[in-house]
Design a protein around this motif. Sequence first.
Motif, PDB file in Angstrom:
ATOM      1  N   PHE A 140      10.317  21.118 -97.050  1.00  0.00           N
ATOM      2  CA  PHE A 140      11.615  20.510 -97.295  1.00  0.00           C
ATOM      3  C   PHE A 140      11.856  19.278 -96.411  1.00  0.00           C
ATOM      4  O   PHE A 140      12.777  18.512 -96.658  1.00  0.00           O
ATOM      5  N   ALA A 141      11.037  19.107 -95.403  1.00  0.00           N
ATOM      6  CA  ALA A 141      11.090  17.884 -94.593  1.00  0.00           C
ATOM      7  C   ALA A 141      10.009  16.896 -95.018  1.00  0.00           C
ATOM      8  O   ALA A 141      10.221  15.684 -95.022  1.00  0.00           O
ATOM      9  N   ILE A 142       8.851  17.434 -95.422  1.00  0.00           N
ATOM     10  CA  ILE A 142       7.715  16.568 -95.762  1.00  0.00           C
ATOM     11  C   ILE A 142       7.933  15.835 -97.084  1.00  0.00           C
ATOM     12  O   ILE A 142       7.657  14.632 -97.194  1.00  0.00           O
ATOM     13  N   ILE A 143       8.425  16.541 -98.090  1.00  0.00           N
ATOM     14  CA  ILE A 143       8.595  15.931 -99.414  1.00  0.00           C
ATOM     15  C   ILE A 143       9.503  14.699 -99.369  1.00  0.00           C
ATOM     16  O   ILE A 143       9.121  13.625 -99.857  1.00  0.00           O
ATOM     17  N   PRO A 144      10.716  14.790 -98.792  1.00  0.00           N
ATOM     18  CA  PRO A 144      11.554  13.583 -98.717  1.00  0.00           C
ATOM     19  C   PRO A 144      10.917  12.487 -97.869  1.00  0.00           C
ATOM     20  O   PRO A 144      11.026  11.296 -98.198  1.00  0.00           O
ATOM     21  N   LEU A 145      10.251  12.885 -96.778  1.00  0.00           N
ATOM     22  CA  LEU A 145       9.636  11.902 -95.882  1.00  0.00           C
ATOM     23  C   LEU A 145       8.616  11.045 -96.629  1.00  0.00           C
ATOM     24  O   LEU A 145       8.633   9.808 -96.519  1.00  0.00           O
ATOM     25  N   ILE A 146       7.735  11.678 -97.381  1.00  0.00           N
ATOM     26  CA  ILE A 146       6.710  10.924 -98.121  1.00  0.00           C
ATOM     27  C   ILE A 146       7.375  10.006 -99.142  1.00  0.00           C
ATOM     28  O   ILE A 146       6.957   8.852 -99.322  1.00  0.00           O
ATOM     29  N   TYR A 147       8.403  10.521 -99.806  1.00  0.00           N
ATOM     30  CA  TYR A 147       9.115   9.696-100.783  1.00  0.00           C
ATOM     31  C   TYR A 147       9.713   8.452-100.129  1.00  0.00           C
ATOM     32  O   TYR A 147       9.560   7.336-100.632  1.00  0.00           O
ATOM     33  N   PHE A 148      10.357   8.623 -98.985  1.00  0.00           N
ATOM     34  CA  PHE A 148      11.049   7.495 -98.340  1.00  0.00           C
ATOM     35  C   PHE A 148      10.080   6.414 -97.876  1.00  0.00           C
ATOM     36  O   PHE A 148      10.322   5.226 -98.089  1.00  0.00           O
ATOM     37  N   VAL A 149       8.991   6.812 -97.217  1.00  0.00           N
ATOM     38  CA  VAL A 149       8.085   5.804 -96.655  1.00  0.00           C
ATOM     39  C   VAL A 149       7.193   5.168 -97.706  1.00  0.00           C
ATOM     40  O   VAL A 149       6.520   4.168 -97.431  1.00  0.00           O
ATOM     41  N   SER A 150       7.171   5.736 -98.920  1.00  0.00           N
ATOM     42  CA  SER A 150       6.387   5.122-100.007  1.00  0.00           C
ATOM     43  C   SER A 150       7.274   4.323-100.961  1.00  0.00           C
ATOM     44  O   SER A 150       6.766   3.709-101.903  1.00  0.00           O
ATOM     45  N   ASP A 151       8.587   4.316-100.709  1.00  0.00           N
ATOM     46  CA  ASP A 151       9.546   3.638-101.579  1.00  0.00           C
ATOM     47  C   ASP A 151       9.584   2.143-101.250  1.00  0.00           C
ATOM     48  O   ASP A 151      10.139   1.727-100.236  1.00  0.00           O
ATOM     49  N   ARG A 152       9.007   1.340-102.120  1.00  0.00           N
ATOM     50  CA  ARG A 152       8.922  -0.099-101.851  1.00  0.00           C
ATOM     51  C   ARG A 152      10.266  -0.801-101.958  1.00  0.00           C
ATOM     52  O   ARG A 152      10.440  -1.904-101.431  1.00  0.00           O
ATOM     53  N   GLY A 183      11.815   5.390 -89.125  1.00  0.00           N
ATOM     54  CA  GLY A 183      12.815   5.019 -88.137  1.00  0.00           C
ATOM     55  C   GLY A 183      12.780   3.549 -87.774  1.00  0.00           C
ATOM     56  O   GLY A 183      13.826   2.904 -87.640  1.00  0.00           O
ATOM     57  N   VAL A 184      11.571   2.995 -87.619  1.00  0.00           N
ATOM     58  CA  VAL A 184      11.431   1.594 -87.218  1.00  0.00           C
ATOM     59  C   VAL A 184      11.873   0.647 -88.331  1.00  0.00           C
ATOM     60  O   VAL A 184      12.616  -0.307 -88.094  1.00  0.00           O
ATOM     61  N   VAL A 185      11.430   0.906 -89.565  1.00  0.00           N
ATOM     62  CA  VAL A 185      11.673  -0.025 -90.663  1.00  0.00           C
ATOM     63  C   VAL A 185      13.083   0.115 -91.227  1.00  0.00           C
ATOM     64  O   VAL A 185      13.825  -0.857 -91.339  1.00  0.00           O
ATOM     65  N   ARG A 186      13.484   1.333 -91.587  1.00  0.00           N
ATOM     66  CA  ARG A 186      14.786   1.540 -92.213  1.00  0.00           C
ATOM     67  C   ARG A 186      15.914   1.717 -91.215  1.00  0.00           C
ATOM     68  O   ARG A 186      17.084   1.701 -91.578  1.00  0.00           O
ATOM     69  N   GLN A 187      15.557   1.943 -89.943  1.00  0.00           N
ATOM     70  CA  GLN A 187      16.546   2.189 -88.888  1.00  0.00           C
ATOM     71  C   GLN A 187      17.438   3.379 -89.244  1.00  0.00           C
ATOM     72  O   GLN A 187      18.648   3.363 -89.018  1.00  0.00           O
ATOM     73  N   GLN A 188      16.837   4.390 -89.841  1.00  0.00           N
ATOM     74  CA  GLN A 188      17.508   5.636 -90.177  1.00  0.00           C
ATOM     75  C   GLN A 188      16.596   6.791 -89.800  1.00  0.00           C
ATOM     76  O   GLN A 188      15.371   6.665 -89.845  1.00  0.00           O
ATOM     77  N   ASP A 189      17.203   7.913 -89.414  1.00  0.00           N
ATOM     78  CA  ASP A 189      16.390   9.103 -89.230  1.00  0.00           C
ATOM     79  C   ASP A 189      16.286   9.848 -90.562  1.00  0.00           C
ATOM     80  O   ASP A 189      16.955   9.499 -91.538  1.00  0.00           O
ATOM     81  N   LEU A 190      15.452  10.871 -90.604  1.00  0.00           N
ATOM     82  CA  LEU A 190      15.185  11.579 -91.853  1.00  0.00           C
ATOM     83  C   LEU A 190      16.433  12.235 -92.424  1.00  0.00           C
ATOM     84  O   LEU A 190      16.646  12.245 -93.642  1.00  0.00           O
ATOM     85  N   THR A 245      14.026  19.437-104.521  1.00  0.00           N
ATOM     86  CA  THR A 245      13.690  18.487-103.447  1.00  0.00           C
ATOM     87  C   THR A 245      12.630  17.499-103.912  1.00  0.00           C
ATOM     88  O   THR A 245      12.685  16.309-103.581  1.00  0.00           O
ATOM     89  N   PHE A 246      11.690  17.984-104.693  1.00  0.00           N
ATOM     90  CA  PHE A 246      10.608  17.120-105.161  1.00  0.00           C
ATOM     91  C   PHE A 246      11.041  16.243-106.331  1.00  0.00           C
ATOM     92  O   PHE A 246      10.748  15.048-106.369  1.00  0.00           O
ATOM     93  N   TRP A 247      11.753  16.830-107.284  1.00  0.00           N
ATOM     94  CA  TRP A 247      12.010  16.153-108.540  1.00  0.00           C
ATOM     95  C   TRP A 247      13.129  15.127-108.458  1.00  0.00           C
ATOM     96  O   TRP A 247      13.044  14.076-109.105  1.00  0.00           O
ATOM     97  N   TYR A 248      14.169  15.396-107.701  1.00  0.00           N
ATOM     98  CA  TYR A 248      15.346  14.518-107.746  1.00  0.00           C
ATOM     99  C   TYR A 248      15.026  13.054-107.412  1.00  0.00           C
ATOM    100  O   TYR A 248      15.419  12.158-108.165  1.00  0.00           O
TER     101      TYR A 248
END
Length: 508
Positions: A409-421, A111-118, A486-489
């Motif tokens: 289904f909430a955790i998988i996208p979350l980890i992907y987003f915050v690890s995306d450089r 939320g702080v960095v991307r200014q978007q919610d999940l 959810t994981f693969w895409y």
Amino acid sequence: MYIVITKISTQQQACIMKQSSSKHNQTHHSVHKSLSDVHQSIDTTSGRGKGLKKILAFIGPAYLVSVGYMDPGNWATDLQGGAQFGYKLIWILLLSNLIALLLQNMCARLGVVRQQDLAQANRQTYPRSVNFCLYILAELAIAACDLAEVLGMAIGINLLTGLPILWGVLITVLDTFLLFYLQRLGMRKMEQFIIGLIAITGFSFLIVLLQAKPEMGDVVKGFVPTSLNQAELYIAIGIIGATVMPHNLYLHSALVQTRKIKRTEKGIKTALKYNAIDATVALNLAFLVNAAILIMAASVFYTTGNTSIANLEDAHRMLEPLLGSKLAPTLFAIALIAAGQSSTITGTLAGQIVMEGYLNLRLNPLLRRLITRLIAIVPAVSVILIYGESELDKLLIFSQVILSLQLAFAIIPLIYFVSDRYQMGKFAIKKRTELLGWLVAALLIYLNLNMVYGEIKDLFATNGQWVWKIVAVVSTAGYIALLAATFWYPFKERKNKRLVITHQPPTY
């Protein structure tokens, strides 16, 4: 704006850049800000406050999140865990709290960095079909959460006043207007109100726990991990689902955006630091409340042989004769009402975030609250009318298991987003944190699939019921398929460097 392009022809590059730019601009112009009515409504940039004063400017979002970690659904799982298995599941509570700290800090970072919610981040990343499924599951999780809160408040009112639970369930519709009033007062007033309810809950259980006088040696042993049988695993997964709630991940990523911060590298680092402090303090307080409930149940019921205590009403009724105090059951009921009321407010905010993020659809907050509450009331009233009040606690436990099944289904996208450089820049989480996140996701998926396998195995061990057996198999296959998508895409998109990756990094 930075653009990373794969090795394709110049003509393709120009075409792709044009399409991507158009889509990017359209998305950003059409998507509303998270909780737009209170977005950046609290200014942390004014003044020169430091230390405690600076921290207080950021204190609040995690406390609104923490109420979901001690709602009536937690009570049901904690009470059953303590009454049936003694102190054995305390380590599950601790594990849940550590997982919650990891994931909620990831949400704050998003939320702080991307200014978007999940929900908004999912909408921009996944195809429409996957997004629709994720939206339905998120709404299902919120409905399950609100169901627990409705039942908890109704039971609390019944224990305190004697009013029938059915009437208590119907009365909970009225708190719709409380949320509407608090939203008009502003975010700070709402946070203060919630913190006040948390204080009532915590203080009440502190007194009850002191009266219970638990054996501290056995309590310490409960922190040692042990193997679990099927019955213990079912309650353990309920505890995890009640503690690490999917809707809290959506909620936290939006609530941190109520703070206006300096969009500089130093300003973002400061915001991440103080939000981490906020989360650590708030979630550890929630852990203490949950631990107090489980320890109380173990010391009062399990050690006296009352392992059949399976619902909130039985626990309330047995507290007075076992502890010899009329104050304990009264405080129990008051704390239950306070926990239900506080968590129902934050659940509605999460529903607003999910609907606006996934569907880009804004509803009047009052209307949204009524819809959410009615979805929760219908199954509660149905169970009361068909089976009676004796089955309500089974419904509470089941609602928490449903929450746990939605977690991945909430955790998988979350980890992907915050690890995306590409999106997070230098604020992407470190590799070891990412690895820890994936280990947590793998653990939760394993526990859930193991529980599902056990339930299906028991179902197939019975004669008949072929309709339910088919439904169970089809539902499980759909669950696994959606997990895989959810994981693969996102990784497929990153691996293939799909044409163009366009993003808007934080402004320094």
